[in-house]
Design a protein around this motif. Structure first.
Motif, PDB file in Angstrom:
ATOM      1  N   GLU A 144      -3.946   3.641 -10.694  1.00 38.73           N
ATOM      2  CA  GLU A 144      -4.419   3.061 -10.989  1.00 38.73           C
ATOM      3  C   GLU A 144      -3.689   3.044 -13.026  1.00 38.73           C
ATOM      4  OE1 GLU A 144      -7.695   1.713 -14.367  1.00 38.73           O
ATOM      5  OE2 GLU A 144      -8.436   2.284 -12.025  1.00 38.73           O
ATOM      6  N   ASP A 172      -5.371  -3.515  -6.034  1.00 42.69           N
ATOM      7  CA  ASP A 172      -6.735  -3.966  -5.780  1.00 42.69           C
ATOM      8  C   ASP A 172      -7.682  -1.765  -5.627  1.00 42.69           C
ATOM      9  OD1 ASP A 172      -7.234  -3.694  -3.691  1.00 42.69           O
ATOM     10  OD2 ASP A 172      -8.264  -5.281  -3.771  1.00 42.69           O
ATOM     11  N   LYS A 182      -7.043   7.711  -6.716  1.00 41.79           N
ATOM     12  CA  LYS A 182      -7.466   6.250  -7.347  1.00 41.79           C
ATOM     13  C   LYS A 182      -6.953   6.310  -9.063  1.00 41.79           C
ATOM     14  CE  LYS A 182     -10.385   3.726  -5.744  1.00 41.79           C
ATOM     15  NZ  LYS A 182     -11.613   3.028  -5.527  1.00 41.79           N
ATOM     16  N   VAL A 205      -4.387   3.664   0.683  1.00 44.16           N
ATOM     17  CA  VAL A 205      -4.585   3.014  -0.435  1.00 44.16           C
ATOM     18  C   VAL A 205      -3.188   1.611  -0.892  1.00 44.16           C
ATOM     19  CG1 VAL A 205      -5.479   3.080  -3.094  1.00 44.16           C
ATOM     20  CG2 VAL A 205      -5.334   5.101  -1.167  1.00 44.16           C
ATOM     21  N   VAL A 248      -7.648  -0.949  -2.791  1.00 43.49           N
ATOM     22  CA  VAL A 248      -9.531  -0.540  -2.040  1.00 43.49           C
ATOM     23  C   VAL A 248      -8.270  -0.006  -1.217  1.00 43.49           C
ATOM     24  CG1 VAL A 248      -9.864  -1.924  -0.580  1.00 43.49           C
ATOM     25  CG2 VAL A 248     -10.017  -2.863  -2.385  1.00 43.49           C
ATOM     26  N   ILE A 249      -9.472   1.251  -0.603  1.00 39.99           N
ATOM     27  CA  ILE A 249      -9.291   2.457   0.374  1.00 39.99           C
ATOM     28  C   ILE A 249      -9.283   1.328   1.343  1.00 39.99           C
ATOM     29  CG2 ILE A 249      -9.917   4.586   2.097  1.00 39.99           C
ATOM     30  CD1 ILE A 249      -9.576   4.793  -1.587  1.00 39.99           C
ATOM     31  N   ILE A 250      -7.686   1.215   2.636  1.00 33.63           N
ATOM     32  CA  ILE A 250      -7.414   0.701   4.289  1.00 33.63           C
ATOM     33  C   ILE A 250      -8.146   1.913   4.767  1.00 33.63           C
ATOM     34  CG2 ILE A 250      -5.870  -0.194   5.611  1.00 33.63           C
ATOM     35  CD1 ILE A 250      -4.241  -1.035   2.659  1.00 33.63           C
ATOM     36  N   HIS A 264       0.839  -1.217  -0.085  1.00 33.82           N
ATOM     37  CA  HIS A 264       0.345  -0.084   0.006  1.00 33.82           C
ATOM     38  C   HIS A 264       0.869   1.016   0.244  1.00 33.82           C
ATOM     39  CE1 HIS A 264       0.815  -0.439   4.155  1.00 33.82           C
ATOM     40  NE2 HIS A 264       0.838   0.567   4.778  1.00 33.82           N
TER      41      HIS A 264
END
Length: 88
Positions: free
Chosen positions: A62, A41, A58, A37, A43-45, A25
């Motif tokens: 990406e 994937d 994001k 993050v 995903v927001i931790i 992350h």
């Protein structure tokens, strides 16, 4: 914690510490706001970032996922991560 990218007031960092906890992350700072993050994937931790800034992060992540994973491998081996171009 080295800064690996900066854009639109967002600062992207990765802990420079072998043994950092999984999943891979990165950390985001925007004034008093923060987020973590997951790279794989996106995903927001954890986050209290405003929605607009989170979308920018994001989108950037990406585009640079492979570079982020390469940086994760570097920091896990005790090496300094490289800079990643900002979102333009």
């Amino acid at each position: 914690m080295p800064t690996i990218s900066m854009f639109y007031g967002l600062i992207i960092r990765m802990y420079y510490a072998p043994g950092e906890h999984p999943p891979p992350h990165f950390h985001v700072y925007y004034g008093e706001y923060q987020a973590s993050v997951a790279i794989a994937d996106l995903v927001i931790i954890h986050s209290n970032l405003p929605t607009r800034q989170l979308r920018l992060v994001k989108a950037w992540a990406e585009l640079h996922r492979d570079e982020l994973m390469a940086n994760w491998q570097l920091v896990m081996n005790g090496e300094e991560p490289f800079k990643i171009p900002p979102l333009q």
